[in-house]
Design a protein around this motif. Structure first.
Motif, PDB file in Angstrom:
ATOM      1  N   PRO A   2      42.410  32.038  47.799  1.00 45.23           N
ATOM      2  CA  PRO A   2      42.185  31.255  48.864  1.00 45.23           C
ATOM      3  C   PRO A   2      42.107  29.959  48.905  1.00 45.23           C
ATOM      4  CG  PRO A   2      40.626  33.107  48.250  1.00 45.23           C
ATOM      5  CD  PRO A   2      41.716  32.806  46.854  1.00 45.23           C
ATOM      6  N   THR A   3      42.275  29.321  50.084  1.00 43.91           N
ATOM      7  CA  THR A   3      41.975  27.774  50.104  1.00 43.91           C
ATOM      8  C   THR A   3      40.874  27.207  49.670  1.00 43.91           C
ATOM      9  OG1 THR A   3      41.459  27.827  52.051  1.00 43.91           O
ATOM     10  CG2 THR A   3      43.831  27.864  52.164  1.00 43.91           C
ATOM     11  N   ARG A  37      35.873  39.793  53.083  1.00 45.00           N
ATOM     12  CA  ARG A  37      35.268  40.692  52.285  1.00 45.00           C
ATOM     13  C   ARG A  37      35.321  42.014  53.222  1.00 45.00           C
ATOM     14  NH1 ARG A  37      30.507  37.524  49.140  1.00 45.00           N
ATOM     15  NH2 ARG A  37      31.643  35.866  48.593  1.00 45.00           N
ATOM     16  N   ILE A  38      35.713  43.126  52.413  1.00 48.53           N
ATOM     17  CA  ILE A  38      35.732  44.506  53.133  1.00 48.53           C
ATOM     18  C   ILE A  38      34.900  45.470  52.451  1.00 48.53           C
ATOM     19  CG2 ILE A  38      37.421  46.244  53.951  1.00 48.53           C
ATOM     20  CD1 ILE A  38      39.589  44.223  53.546  1.00 48.53           C
ATOM     21  N   VAL A  39      33.999  45.933  53.255  1.00 47.01           N
ATOM     22  CA  VAL A  39      33.181  46.960  52.830  1.00 47.01           C
ATOM     23  C   VAL A  39      33.308  48.562  53.051  1.00 47.01           C
ATOM     24  CG1 VAL A  39      30.570  47.732  52.401  1.00 47.01           C
ATOM     25  CG2 VAL A  39      31.321  45.225  52.748  1.00 47.01           C
ATOM     26  N   GLU A  63      44.382  39.054  49.190  1.00 45.90           N
ATOM     27  CA  GLU A  63      43.173  38.423  48.535  1.00 45.90           C
ATOM     28  C   GLU A  63      41.848  38.944  48.829  1.00 45.90           C
ATOM     29  OE1 GLU A  63      44.033  34.338  49.355  1.00 45.90           O
ATOM     30  OE2 GLU A  63      45.922  34.289  48.187  1.00 45.90           O
ATOM     31  N   ALA A  64      41.444  39.646  49.982  1.00 46.33           N
ATOM     32  CA  ALA A  64      40.420  40.249  50.428  1.00 46.33           C
ATOM     33  C   ALA A  64      39.693  40.829  49.167  1.00 46.33           C
ATOM     34  CB  ALA A  64      40.479  41.102  51.401  1.00 46.33           C
ATOM     35  N   VAL A  65      38.114  40.675  49.177  1.00 45.45           N
ATOM     36  CA  VAL A  65      37.393  41.366  48.233  1.00 45.45           C
ATOM     37  C   VAL A  65      36.747  42.535  48.654  1.00 45.45           C
ATOM     38  CG1 VAL A  65      35.161  41.046  46.899  1.00 45.45           C
ATOM     39  CG2 VAL A  65      36.765  38.915  47.444  1.00 45.45           C
ATOM     40  N   LEU A  66      37.471  43.769  48.034  1.00 46.61           N
ATOM     41  CA  LEU A  66      36.972  45.103  48.422  1.00 46.61           C
ATOM     42  C   LEU A  66      35.519  45.513  47.635  1.00 46.61           C
ATOM     43  CD1 LEU A  66      37.923  47.461  49.688  1.00 46.61           C
ATOM     44  CD2 LEU A  66      38.771  48.360  47.860  1.00 46.61           C
ATOM     45  N   THR A  67      34.623  45.936  48.486  1.00 46.98           N
ATOM     46  CA  THR A  67      33.398  46.282  48.096  1.00 46.98           C
ATOM     47  C   THR A  67      32.797  47.669  48.274  1.00 46.98           C
ATOM     48  OG1 THR A  67      32.083  45.326  49.645  1.00 46.98           O
ATOM     49  CG2 THR A  67      32.606  43.757  47.652  1.00 46.98           C
TER      50      THR A  67
END
Length: 247
Positions: A2-3, A37-39, A63-67
């Motif tokens: 990410p930037t 971010r993806i839940v 680059e999305a954060v998966l939780t």
């Protein structure tokens, strides 16, 4: 990666359709945001439909954060907004998207981590989700049709973030290669028209000539004239005089 641009995290809570995740990614990248971010996405992750819809913004999905749950997605955030179109019976401050992103910008600039939550497409965020937020974002939509698509809601907030972060000018001129006319240029234009109109007998009767000239000068001063405009108006008058003289 990410930037490095300071910005909020956009958190998609239990999104249902890959196409909407992709649309959200496009909306974010349109306005310079890349922290997604993806839940617990319903259809698993990665999702090829999301990638196809994201088009040139596919990097955000990579680059999305998966939780697996919302507390994990929010664990490092100091302030969280929840987007919802419905009253929830919870006592919280309610912001428009514009005011929410101004507040988000101030907090991000102060070094806080901020999150903005977006709920699943079918019914939006649950009260249990919203209870974890510090404030609510409510879009002033038609109460008879209040449902917003996930991508649309992300787009609205991303746009307002861009406005807050970059102080967008409400209105500006595109000068197209010219510049504003100076006072002396407008003065010379006014004199040119006064002289030629005097020759044509326009300022009549004589006792009204001064007020007519004042009105004409006031007309020029009200116009936002460019140098190109001034040159054109000089040329128009010269050609009309030449045409009259040929006649």
């Amino acid at each position: 990666m990410p930037t490095d641009t300071p910005q909020p995290n956009f958190v998609l809570v239990r999104p249902q359709m890959g196409e909407n995740i992709g649309a959200a990614a496009r909306a974010m990248w349109n306005f310079g945001l890349d922290r997604m971010r993806i839940v617990a996405p319903r259809d698993g992750w990665p999702n090829q439909r999301a990638v196809a819809m994201a088009s040139g913004a596919g990097r955000l999905l990579d680059e999305a954060v998966l939780t697996p749950d919302l507390p994990t997605a929010l664990d490092d955030c100091a302030f969280t907004f929840a987007t919802t179109a419905r009253p929830r019976g919870l006592t919280k401050p309610v912001y428009t998207p514009e005011e929410a992103m101004k507040e988000a910008h101030a907090r991000v600039q102060a070094g806080e981590k901020v999150a903005v939550m977006f709920g699943p497409e079918r019914a939006g965020l649950e009260n249990e989700d919203i209870a974890k937020a510090n404030a609510i974002i409510s879009v002033p939509v038609n109460p008879e049709f209040a449902s917003l698509n996930l991508g649309q809601c992300v787009l609205l907030c991303a746009y307002e973030w861009r406005r807050a972060a970059h102080a967008a000018t409400p209105m500006e001129y595109e000068l197209a290669g010219t510049d504003w006319a100076s006072a002396i240029e407008v003065e010379k234009l006014s004199e040119h028209y006064e002289d030629r109109l005097s020759d044509a007998g326009f300022f009549f009767p004589e006792e009204k000539a001064d007020s007519m000239k004042t009105n004409l000068r006031n007309l020029w001063s009200r116009m936002p004239l460019t140098r190109a405009d001034v040159q054109t108006l000089h040329g128009v008058l010269r050609q009309m005089v030449r045409w009259k003289e040929r006649g």
